[in-house]
Design a protein around this motif. Structure first.
Motif, mmCIF file in Angstrom:
data_model
loop_
_atom_site.group_PDB
_atom_site.id
_atom_site.type_symbol
_atom_site.label_atom_id
_atom_site.label_comp_id
_atom_site.label_asym_id
_atom_site.label_seq_id
_atom_site.Cartn_x
_atom_site.Cartn_y
_atom_site.Cartn_z
ATOM 1 N N VAL A 54 0.856 -1.183 0.000
ATOM 2 C CA VAL A 54 0.000 0.000 0.000
ATOM 3 C C VAL A 54 0.893 1.234 0.000
ATOM 4 C CG1 VAL A 54 -1.712 1.309 1.311
ATOM 5 C CG2 VAL A 54 -1.892 -1.183 1.184
ATOM 6 N N ILE A 55 0.652 2.159 -0.946
ATOM 7 C CA ILE A 55 1.486 3.357 -1.053
ATOM 8 C C ILE A 55 0.687 4.638 -0.855
ATOM 9 C CG2 ILE A 55 3.251 2.289 -2.484
ATOM 10 C CD1 ILE A 55 1.858 3.712 -4.919
ATOM 11 N N GLY A 56 -0.594 4.516 -0.620
ATOM 12 C CA GLY A 56 -1.421 5.698 -0.422
ATOM 13 C C GLY A 56 -2.885 5.315 -0.411
ATOM 14 N N GLU A 57 -3.740 6.346 -0.481
ATOM 15 C CA GLU A 57 -5.164 6.041 -0.521
ATOM 16 C C GLU A 57 -5.925 7.098 -1.302
ATOM 17 O OE1 GLU A 57 -6.076 5.657 3.659
ATOM 18 O OE2 GLU A 57 -6.768 7.723 3.767
ATOM 19 N N LEU A 58 -7.062 6.671 -1.796
ATOM 20 C CA LEU A 58 -7.988 7.544 -2.503
ATOM 21 C C LEU A 58 -9.272 7.591 -1.709
ATOM 22 C CD1 LEU A 58 -7.511 6.094 -6.097
ATOM 23 C CD2 LEU A 58 -6.678 8.282 -5.270
ATOM 24 N N GLU A 59 -9.747 8.800 -1.452
ATOM 25 C CA GLU A 59 -11.015 8.956 -0.741
ATOM 26 C C GLU A 59 -12.031 9.497 -1.739
ATOM 27 O OE1 GLU A 59 -12.805 11.671 2.846
ATOM 28 O OE2 GLU A 59 -10.707 11.046 2.985
ATOM 29 N N SER A 60 -13.169 8.826 -1.801
ATOM 30 C CA SER A 60 -14.234 9.271 -2.691
ATOM 31 C C SER A 60 -15.484 9.528 -1.868
ATOM 32 C CB SER A 60 -14.518 8.213 -3.768
ATOM 33 O OG SER A 60 -15.170 7.093 -3.197
ATOM 34 N N THR A 61 -16.513 9.982 -2.545
ATOM 35 C CA THR A 61 -17.771 10.213 -1.845
ATOM 36 C C THR A 61 -18.385 8.899 -1.382
ATOM 37 O OG1 THR A 61 -18.898 10.243 -3.981
ATOM 38 C CG2 THR A 61 -18.281 12.373 -3.048
ATOM 39 N N LYS A 62 -17.907 7.773 -1.927
ATOM 40 C CA LYS A 62 -18.437 6.457 -1.566
ATOM 41 C C LYS A 62 -17.610 5.743 -0.500
ATOM 42 C CE LYS A 62 -20.293 5.186 -6.118
ATOM 43 N NZ LYS A 62 -20.153 4.191 -7.193
ATOM 44 N N SER A 63 -16.267 5.854 -0.599
ATOM 45 C CA SER A 63 -15.416 5.034 0.272
ATOM 46 C C SER A 63 -13.972 5.546 0.270
ATOM 47 C CB SER A 63 -15.423 3.577 -0.221
ATOM 48 O OG SER A 63 -14.798 3.491 -1.488
ATOM 49 N N VAL A 64 -13.130 4.868 1.044
ATOM 50 C CA VAL A 64 -11.692 5.096 1.026
ATOM 51 C C VAL A 64 -11.054 3.805 0.524
ATOM 52 C CG1 VAL A 64 -9.638 5.565 2.412
ATOM 53 C CG2 VAL A 64 -11.789 6.724 2.947
ATOM 54 N N SER A 65 -10.176 3.919 -0.470
ATOM 55 C CA SER A 65 -9.531 2.745 -1.060
ATOM 56 C C SER A 65 -8.021 2.898 -1.032
ATOM 57 C CB SER A 65 -9.982 2.565 -2.514
ATOM 58 O OG SER A 65 -11.354 2.304 -2.575
ATOM 59 N N ASP A 66 -7.334 1.793 -0.781
ATOM 60 C CA ASP A 66 -5.871 1.786 -0.810
ATOM 61 C C ASP A 66 -5.370 1.840 -2.242
ATOM 62 O OD1 ASP A 66 -5.551 1.611 1.959
ATOM 63 O OD2 ASP A 66 -5.589 -0.590 1.932
ATOM 64 N N ILE A 67 -4.200 2.447 -2.409
ATOM 65 C CA ILE A 67 -3.475 2.419 -3.678
ATOM 66 C C ILE A 67 -2.319 1.442 -3.467
ATOM 67 C CG2 ILE A 67 -2.144 3.714 -5.379
ATOM 68 C CD1 ILE A 67 -3.440 6.286 -4.138
ATOM 69 N N PHE A 68 -2.194 0.477 -4.348
ATOM 70 C CA PHE A 68 -1.128 -0.517 -4.265
ATOM 71 C C PHE A 68 -0.094 -0.223 -5.344
ATOM 72 C CE2 PHE A 68 -4.915 -2.495 -2.598
ATOM 73 C CZ PHE A 68 -4.467 -3.124 -1.451
#
Length: 125
Positions: A54-68
């Motif tokens: 995991v190198i970061g994350e993306l937050e959207s209006t729906k959820s938070v997702s990891d960036i691999f």
């Protein structure tokens, strides 16, 4: 549409290689699944990353997702424009919405990645 000149991970990141520099972003499929992206957390320039980590994350209006990270290497650039306008990932995921560039330390960086046809089959199931 899935660009033919890129490589893809099963976690929906794309890779564009230019010698030993890899530009990495998330696919159109991934941004569509996330919805409107409102915040991006990326690694710092100089950070070492490992493939699959995991190198970061993306937050959207729906959820938070990891960036691999699809590759191992050293971060040489990050898309600082995303700090003030993360929504560009939604509108241009393969262009202005890129996330990081890294100098890959792998001998065969594309060996574990998918080509466009295989990625297309993955997301169409």
């Amino acid at each position: 549409m899935i660009p033919e000149d890129l490589y893809y991970s099963e976690e929906h990141e794309w890779v564009r290689l230019d010698e030993d520099i890899a530009t990495i972003g998330i696919t159109d499929f991934a941004q569509d699944q996330l919805g409107d992206i409102v915040y991006v957390e990326l690694p710092a320039v100089g950070d070492r990353v490992e493939a699959g980590a995991v190198i970061g994350e993306l937050e959207s209006t729906k959820s938070v997702s990891d960036i691999f990270s699809p590759l191992s290497g050293e971060v040489v650039s990050r898309n600082d424009a995303l700090d003030g306008g993360p929504e560009v990932i939604n509108s241009d995921p393969y262009g202005e919405g890129w996330l990081i560039k890294l100098r890959t330390s792998e001998e065969e960086p594309t060996a574990a990645l998918l080509e466009a046809e295989a990625y297309s089959a993955l997301v169409s199931d």
